[in-house]
Design an enzyme around this catalytic site. Sequence first.
Site, PDB file in Angstrom:
ATOM      1  N   ASP A 181       1.875  -4.738   1.646  1.00 31.86           N
ATOM      2  CA  ASP A 181       2.170  -3.523   2.557  1.00 31.86           C
ATOM      3  C   ASP A 181       0.599  -3.330   3.395  1.00 31.86           C
ATOM      4  O   ASP A 181      -0.189  -3.962   3.178  1.00 31.86           O
ATOM      5  CB  ASP A 181       2.252  -2.024   1.768  1.00 31.86           C
ATOM      6  CG  ASP A 181       2.480  -1.010   2.663  1.00 31.86           C
ATOM      7  OD1 ASP A 181       3.089  -1.041   3.715  1.00 31.86           O
ATOM      8  OD2 ASP A 181       2.372   0.263   2.050  1.00 31.86           O
ATOM      9  N   SER A 182       0.943  -2.547   4.247  1.00 37.52           N
ATOM     10  CA  SER A 182      -0.271  -2.330   5.182  1.00 37.52           C
ATOM     11  C   SER A 182      -1.449  -1.465   4.386  1.00 37.52           C
ATOM     12  O   SER A 182      -2.847  -1.735   4.829  1.00 37.52           O
ATOM     13  CB  SER A 182      -0.020  -1.712   6.632  1.00 37.52           C
ATOM     14  OG  SER A 182       0.514  -0.294   6.136  1.00 37.52           O
TER      15      SER A 182
ATOM     16  N   CYS B 114       6.827  -2.297   3.434  1.00 38.15           N
ATOM     17  CA  CYS B 114       6.176  -1.518   4.555  1.00 38.15           C
ATOM     18  C   CYS B 114       7.275  -1.351   5.580  1.00 38.15           C
ATOM     19  O   CYS B 114       7.960  -2.446   5.987  1.00 38.15           O
ATOM     20  CB  CYS B 114       4.931  -2.238   5.305  1.00 38.15           C
ATOM     21  SG  CYS B 114       4.435  -1.615   6.692  1.00 38.15           S
TER      22      CYS B 114
ATOM     23  N   GLU C  20      -1.888  10.459   0.935  1.00 35.49           N
ATOM     24  CA  GLU C  20      -3.313   9.704   0.544  1.00 35.49           C
ATOM     25  C   GLU C  20      -4.282  10.760   0.007  1.00 35.49           C
ATOM     26  O   GLU C  20      -5.127  10.407  -0.777  1.00 35.49           O
ATOM     27  CB  GLU C  20      -3.846   8.991   1.820  1.00 35.49           C
ATOM     28  CG  GLU C  20      -2.895   7.714   2.123  1.00 35.49           C
ATOM     29  CD  GLU C  20      -3.255   7.057   3.117  1.00 35.49           C
ATOM     30  OE1 GLU C  20      -4.607   7.241   3.914  1.00 35.49           O
ATOM     31  OE2 GLU C  20      -2.934   5.845   3.391  1.00 35.49           O
TER      32      GLU C  20
ATOM     33  N   CYS D 259       8.845   5.907   4.770  1.00 40.44           N
ATOM     34  CA  CYS D 259       7.631   5.455   4.703  1.00 40.44           C
ATOM     35  C   CYS D 259       7.382   5.432   3.161  1.00 40.44           C
ATOM     36  O   CYS D 259       7.648   6.272   2.518  1.00 40.44           O
ATOM     37  CB  CYS D 259       6.953   6.388   5.535  1.00 40.44           C
ATOM     38  SG  CYS D 259       5.016   6.046   5.284  1.00 40.44           S
TER      39      CYS D 259
ATOM     40  N   HIS E  46       4.851   6.161   1.692  1.00 42.20           N
ATOM     41  CA  HIS E  46       4.050   7.242   1.219  1.00 42.20           C
ATOM     42  C   HIS E  46       4.852   8.540   0.899  1.00 42.20           C
ATOM     43  O   HIS E  46       4.388   9.181  -0.024  1.00 42.20           O
ATOM     44  CB  HIS E  46       3.087   7.711   2.277  1.00 42.20           C
ATOM     45  CG  HIS E  46       2.006   6.770   2.620  1.00 42.20           C
ATOM     46  ND1 HIS E  46       1.862   5.534   3.020  1.00 42.20           N
ATOM     47  CD2 HIS E  46       0.411   6.909   2.533  1.00 42.20           C
ATOM     48  CE1 HIS E  46       0.756   4.783   3.095  1.00 42.20           C
ATOM     49  NE2 HIS E  46       0.043   5.778   2.976  1.00 42.20           N
TER      50      HIS E  46
END
Length: 310
Positions: free
Chosen positions: A13-14, A76, A155, A187, A189
Amino acid sequence: MTSHRDAPLGVFDSGLGGLTVVRALRERCPAEDIVYLGDTARVPYGTRSPETVVRYALGCARVLIGRGVKAIVVACNTVSAVAIDMLRVELDLPVLGVILPGARAAVAASRGATIGVLGTAGTIASGAYPRAVASLSTRTEVAGQAAPLLVSLAEEGWVEGEVPRLVARRYLEPLIGAGARSVVLGCTHFPLLRAAIEAEAAALAGGPLPIVDSASATAEDVASFLAERGLATSRTAPGGLALLVTDLPKSFAAVATRFLGEPVVADGAGRSPAPATAAPSALSAAPPGAEKGGAGRSATQGVDVEQIDL
C-alpha cells in the site's frame, strides 16, 4: 526447500492503511505467511498522477517479488484503480486488487439500489468503482465521494466522538441524497471509522444501511483464489508477518498498531529479517492469541519492522 504454495503472500500500500487488509487476511487465511510493504516515504498516492502511481506501484511490487512472494495483493484503492492492469502485464505472478471484491460485495448488498463509494480523490476520479460495478450489474448506479479528512482522522486515531461523526455526515450527505442505499469503504483507512460512518449513514437514510468493507471482501477473494489455483499453503501452523516500510515517522508504531490490530514495534528498523520464504516462526509474528515458537517476536511482543529504500 519451501514449495511455491508455501511462499508468502505479498501485500503493499502507499502507507499503513493496507494493514487493514493484512488484518483481514490474517483472520481469513491464518496459516499464510505475509510480507507487507508500506511506502510511507511517498504517501499519499491518492493525489498523485496516474503515471506516478504506476511507477511507484511497480517499484513496490518488484521489492516483494525479490522477497519470493507467490502472489501480490494490492491493498490500495488508488493503485487498484489506476495501475492494476499495468501490474498484471508487467509482472509474472498473480496480482489481486481491492476494487472488484468491494464492488462485488456492494452489488450483492445493494440489491439494485444505488451504491455509494467513499474514497480518496484519486480513486473517485478514476471511475474504477463504477466500471467494476457495471461489469457485474448493468442496472446498478454508483455515486462517489472523495473523503480526504477521513484519512487524517484514521491516522490520528480520532475515530470516535462528535468530530468524526460530523465529518462522516458531511461526506455521506451527497451520497444518501443521490439515493445510495449501501456504502463502500473505498479506502483502506476507512474501516477504522466504520462505527461513525455506519451511524451517520443510518441517521441520514432513516434506517441501517449495508456498509461494505473492501478489506474483508478482498480477504475472501484471496482465499478463494489461492484455493482454486492450488496456491494455498500446505501448513497449518499460524503464518508469520514481515513489515517493510520506506520511512519511519515518529507516530509509526501507534498508527500501525491501530490499523493492524496487534502490537507493532519500530526498534527492529534496519535489521535484516529472516528470508521471506522461511518457516512461519522465522517471520515476525503469529496472529493475535496464537502461540509461536522459534525465532522472532511473539504477538504480545509486537511485529518487527524493517526500513528499506526504493
